[in-house]
Design a protein around this motif. Sequence first.
Motif, short mmCIF file in Angstrom:
data_model
loop_
_atom_site.label_atom_id
_atom_site.label_comp_id
_atom_site.label_asym_id
_atom_site.label_seq_id
_atom_site.Cartn_x
_atom_site.Cartn_y
_atom_site.Cartn_z
N LYS A 15 0.84 -1.21 0.00
CA LYS A 15 0.00 0.00 0.00
C LYS A 15 0.88 1.26 0.00
N VAL A 16 1.98 1.24 0.75
CA VAL A 16 2.90 2.37 0.75
C VAL A 16 3.48 2.59 -0.65
N VAL A 17 3.88 1.51 -1.29
CA VAL A 17 4.43 1.61 -2.66
C VAL A 17 3.40 2.25 -3.59
N ASP A 18 2.16 1.80 -3.52
CA ASP A 18 1.11 2.35 -4.39
C ASP A 18 0.92 3.86 -4.15
N ILE A 19 0.89 4.25 -2.87
CA ILE A 19 0.69 5.67 -2.54
C ILE A 19 1.83 6.52 -3.10
N LEU A 20 3.07 6.07 -2.89
CA LEU A 20 4.22 6.87 -3.30
C LEU A 20 4.35 6.91 -4.83
N LYS A 21 4.06 5.79 -5.49
CA LYS A 21 4.10 5.80 -6.96
C LYS A 21 3.04 6.75 -7.52
#
Length: 253
Positions: A15-21
């Motif tokens: 979820k963190v990866v998705d937010i930052l991307k």
Amino acid sequence: MKIVVIGGTGLIGSKVVDILKARGHETIAASPNTGVNTITGEGLDSALAGAQVVIDVANSPSFEDKAAMDFFRTAGKNLTAAEVRAGVLHHVALSVVGTDRLQASGYFRAKQAQESQIKASPIPYTLLHATQFFEFLRSIAHSGSSGREVRLPHALFQPMAAQDVAGAVAEAALAAPLNSTIEIAGPKPFPIDELVGRVLAFDKDPRRIVVDPEALYFGVRVDDRSLMPGPKAQLGSISFDWWLTHVPPPPNK
């Protein structure tokens, strides 16, 4: 900027990866199944090359005392060394509200050791202490199960949605290092037995909640202070009621 998420394929990390991307950052999901292993050091230098921020949301695959301690100490040592070589400017790590109050547990002693390593590192850091996740309520039921009963303490806790955890982690990564700890929690407190009971009822699970003041929380006796955040905690916005009816349970609940 380039941000590496250790544990980037897990519940919080993905979820963190998705937010930052979505915010336009070059974000690497680093985990053993993407070729990055903090225990062996495999792939660390390549993944961290050119990174400004490293986020560590990886967890020990075992909650056994020695295994958890070995995991966090070894991973922490290898990750710090790789960060120094890469010139990383900010280390963000996720830990647990009440870690210092749960030291009867070997797992939480290992988390405390992880935090001590981070604080002693030359890399500027931000630590986030999160309360339990709604997504782990079914695991709490499993841990307290004995036949058709689930024996749980009536202690307070203030759990939060994994999506809110990930949002707070991402915000911390995009801010300047604090060299201190932020607490994050759900919108409101509940007794453990009440909330787990509501999940079982929603699932039409036949197990019955039994309030037992001697029941342990993952091997630790807890009271109304043990798992609760302080008054300055940042609160998530996703309510338990919304989460229960909108976030599907895992296939193997």
